[in-house]
Design a protein around this motif. Structure first.
Motif, PDB file in Angstrom:
ATOM      1  N   SER A  75       0.828  -1.208   0.000  1.00 16.56           N
ATOM      2  CA  SER A  75       0.000   0.000   0.000  1.00 16.56           C
ATOM      3  C   SER A  75       0.865   1.261   0.000  1.00 16.56           C
ATOM      4  O   SER A  75       0.597   2.217  -0.743  1.00 16.56           O
ATOM      5  CB  SER A  75      -0.925  -0.006   1.220  1.00 16.56           C
ATOM      6  OG  SER A  75      -1.660   1.198   1.299  1.00 16.56           O
ATOM      7  N   LEU A  76       1.915   1.274   0.821  1.00 16.64           N
ATOM      8  CA  LEU A  76       2.802   2.440   0.896  1.00 16.64           C
ATOM      9  C   LEU A  76       3.583   2.618  -0.407  1.00 16.64           C
ATOM     10  O   LEU A  76       3.751   3.747  -0.898  1.00 16.64           O
ATOM     11  CB  LEU A  76       3.752   2.297   2.083  1.00 16.64           C
ATOM     12  CG  LEU A  76       3.100   2.423   3.463  1.00 16.64           C
ATOM     13  CD1 LEU A  76       4.071   2.005   4.557  1.00 16.64           C
ATOM     14  CD2 LEU A  76       2.642   3.866   3.696  1.00 16.64           C
ATOM     15  N   LEU A  77       4.060   1.524  -0.972  1.00 14.19           N
ATOM     16  CA  LEU A  77       4.783   1.602  -2.240  1.00 14.19           C
ATOM     17  C   LEU A  77       3.861   2.086  -3.353  1.00 14.19           C
ATOM     18  O   LEU A  77       4.260   2.898  -4.202  1.00 14.19           O
ATOM     19  CB  LEU A  77       5.367   0.231  -2.598  1.00 14.19           C
ATOM     20  CG  LEU A  77       6.517  -0.278  -1.722  1.00 14.19           C
ATOM     21  CD1 LEU A  77       6.850  -1.725  -2.080  1.00 14.19           C
ATOM     22  CD2 LEU A  77       7.747   0.606  -1.882  1.00 14.19           C
ATOM     23  N   SER A  78       2.618   1.622  -3.349  1.00 18.67           N
ATOM     24  CA  SER A  78       1.650   2.047  -4.350  1.00 18.67           C
ATOM     25  C   SER A  78       1.355   3.539  -4.225  1.00 18.67           C
ATOM     26  O   SER A  78       1.254   4.251  -5.233  1.00 18.67           O
ATOM     27  CB  SER A  78       0.346   1.246  -4.217  1.00 18.67           C
ATOM     28  OG  SER A  78       0.564  -0.119  -4.467  1.00 18.67           O
ATOM     29  N   SER A  79       1.212   3.995  -2.974  1.00 19.81           N
ATOM     30  CA  SER A  79       0.963   5.414  -2.744  1.00 19.81           C
ATOM     31  C   SER A  79       2.102   6.268  -3.285  1.00 19.81           C
ATOM     32  O   SER A  79       1.877   7.288  -3.939  1.00 19.81           O
ATOM     33  CB  SER A  79       0.766   5.674  -1.247  1.00 19.81           C
ATOM     34  OG  SER A  79       0.584   7.053  -1.006  1.00 19.81           O
ATOM     35  N   ALA A  80       3.340   5.830  -3.027  1.00 15.30           N
ATOM     36  CA  ALA A  80       4.501   6.576  -3.513  1.00 15.30           C
ATOM     37  C   ALA A  80       4.544   6.569  -5.041  1.00 15.30           C
ATOM     38  O   ALA A  80       4.830   7.598  -5.681  1.00 15.30           O
ATOM     39  CB  ALA A  80       5.785   5.977  -2.944  1.00 15.30           C
ATOM     40  N   ALA A  81       4.260   5.414  -5.647  1.00 18.08           N
ATOM     41  CA  ALA A  81       4.326   5.297  -7.105  1.00 18.08           C
ATOM     42  C   ALA A  81       3.262   6.137  -7.792  1.00 18.08           C
ATOM     43  O   ALA A  81       3.458   6.570  -8.936  1.00 18.08           O
ATOM     44  CB  ALA A  81       4.189   3.835  -7.506  1.00 18.08           C
ATOM     45  N   GLN A  82       2.147   6.373  -7.128  1.00 15.47           N
ATOM     46  CA  GLN A  82       1.075   7.149  -7.747  1.00 15.47           C
ATOM     47  C   GLN A  82       1.323   8.655  -7.707  1.00 15.47           C
ATOM     48  O   GLN A  82       0.596   9.416  -8.349  1.00 15.47           O
ATOM     49  CB  GLN A  82      -0.252   6.823  -7.052  1.00 15.47           C
ATOM     50  CG  GLN A  82      -0.755   5.416  -7.332  1.00 15.47           C
ATOM     51  CD  GLN A  82      -2.061   5.128  -6.637  1.00 15.47           C
ATOM     52  OE1 GLN A  82      -3.124   5.556  -7.070  1.00 15.47           O
ATOM     53  NE2 GLN A  82      -1.983   4.398  -5.525  1.00 15.47           N
ATOM     54  N   GLN A  83       2.340   9.076  -6.959  1.00 14.16           N
ATOM     55  CA  GLN A  83       2.663  10.502  -6.897  1.00 14.16           C
ATOM     56  C   GLN A  83       3.451  10.919  -8.138  1.00 14.16           C
ATOM     57  O   GLN A  83       3.971  10.090  -8.881  1.00 14.16           O
ATOM     58  CB  GLN A  83       3.454  10.825  -5.624  1.00 14.16           C
ATOM     59  CG  GLN A  83       2.834  10.327  -4.344  1.00 14.16           C
ATOM     60  CD  GLN A  83       1.389  10.762  -4.184  1.00 14.16           C
ATOM     61  OE1 GLN A  83       1.029  11.912  -4.446  1.00 14.16           O
ATOM     62  NE2 GLN A  83       0.546   9.830  -3.754  1.00 14.16           N
ATOM     63  N   ARG A  84       3.547  12.209  -8.327  1.00 14.49           N
ATOM     64  CA  ARG A  84       4.313  12.749  -9.458  1.00 14.49           C
ATOM     65  C   ARG A  84       5.684  13.190  -8.949  1.00 14.49           C
ATOM     66  O   ARG A  84       5.781  14.105  -8.141  1.00 14.49           O
ATOM     67  CB  ARG A  84       3.573  13.930 -10.090  1.00 14.49           C
ATOM     68  CG  ARG A  84       4.222  14.458 -11.373  1.00 14.49           C
ATOM     69  CD  ARG A  84       3.323  15.480 -12.056  1.00 14.49           C
ATOM     70  NE  ARG A  84       3.914  15.971 -13.280  1.00 14.49           N
ATOM     71  CZ  ARG A  84       4.742  17.011 -13.369  1.00 14.49           C
ATOM     72  NH1 ARG A  84       5.064  17.681 -12.266  1.00 14.49           N
ATOM     73  NH2 ARG A  84       5.241  17.397 -14.518  1.00 14.49           N
TER      74      ARG A  84
END
Length: 262
Positions: A75-84
């Motif tokens: 979840s944390l990795l996904s959140s980071a990856a979705q940022q610009r």
């Protein structure tokens, strides 16, 4: 650092704050993910490519890490990856910062002081700094050396941060990595780090008074890192980021000499 990365770091930190069940296993997985992403230009590029829809980047995270990592980690990795992010390199550094922050959340010990103490040890031992930070040498061997040096002497969180950063140095100086980690932990815990240079150790009462005075001045909790420096002669020199408060005897003598010299 670009404005996109600044916003991404803030959003990633907020995601961590809202995630429950973050422990050292999650932090350990985050550091492992940093290694996997930094070791693959293709993966780091794909996860930080702002032209790819955020949902697709999150899907790639799930595809790569979902089967072997815990739900909180993915979840944390996904959140980071979705940022610009401004570029792939800053994305990797953002993940590394997230891993350090997660360790700080999971570990209640005084990580800042332990990181500072180890950085002083490294600074005073050229052979150790070379062994840990040299471009030659296996990353796992360097991490094992850290475990041997710190095992049982510091908290598990500090050992995790140091061993991981040494293994993921990517040509960066170890002391700089430790200082950065110390600042990240302090910021995450809403503290300010003050480095105090003194000729003799401060007693508990002196430390408390100094912390209270600095806290009132800067409006934040203060972590004191003390350096014994005989050149100070007496009094104190305190450094908080770029701000230096010099109330040392050596500074007063230097000022007196300058006045006499005219």
């Amino acid at each position: 650092m670009g404005s996109a990365t600044t916003q991404a770091r803030t959003a990633t930190a907020e995601a961590l704050a809202s995630t429950s069940g973050v422990d050292l296993d999650v932090a350990r997985e985050l550091f492992a993910a940093v290694g996997a992403v930094s070791g693959s230009a293709q993966l780091s590029g794909a996860l930080s490519d702002s032209s790819v829809p955020p949902a697709a980047r999150a899907g790639l995270v799930s595809a790569v890490f979902g089967s072997s990592y815990r739900t909180q980690t993915v979840s944390l990795l996904s959140s980071a990856a979705q940022q610009r992010w401004s570029n792939a390199g800053e994305f990797v550094e953002g993940l590394e910062e997230l891993a350090v922050q997660a360790t700080s959340v999971a570990e209640s010990a005084d990580i800042e002081s332990e990181l500072f103490a180890f950085s002083r040890t490294v600074a005073s031992n050229g052979e150790l700094e070379l062994a840990l930070g040299g471009r030659l040498g296996d990353a796992s061997a360097k991490s094992a050396l850290v475990s041997k040096l710190l095992g049982g002497r510091t908290s598990a969180g500090t050992e995790l941060i140091v061993s991981s950063l040494v293994g993921l140095a990517r040509g960066r100086r170890v002391r700089a990595l430790l200082r950065r980690a110390e600042r990240i932990v302090a910021d995450q815990r809403s503290r300010i780090v003050a480095t105090v240079y003194t000729a003799v150790p401060l007693n508990t009462d002196q430390q408390t008074r100094l912390q209270n005075a600095l806290s009132a001045r800067y409006g934040s909790a203060i972590t004191l890192n003390t350096v014994i420096d005989t050149s100070v002669l007496g009094g104190l020199r305190v450094q908080v980021a770029d701000d230096v408060i010099d109330a040392s005897v050596s500074a007063r003598l230097a000022d007196l000499r300058q006045r006499i010299a005219g």
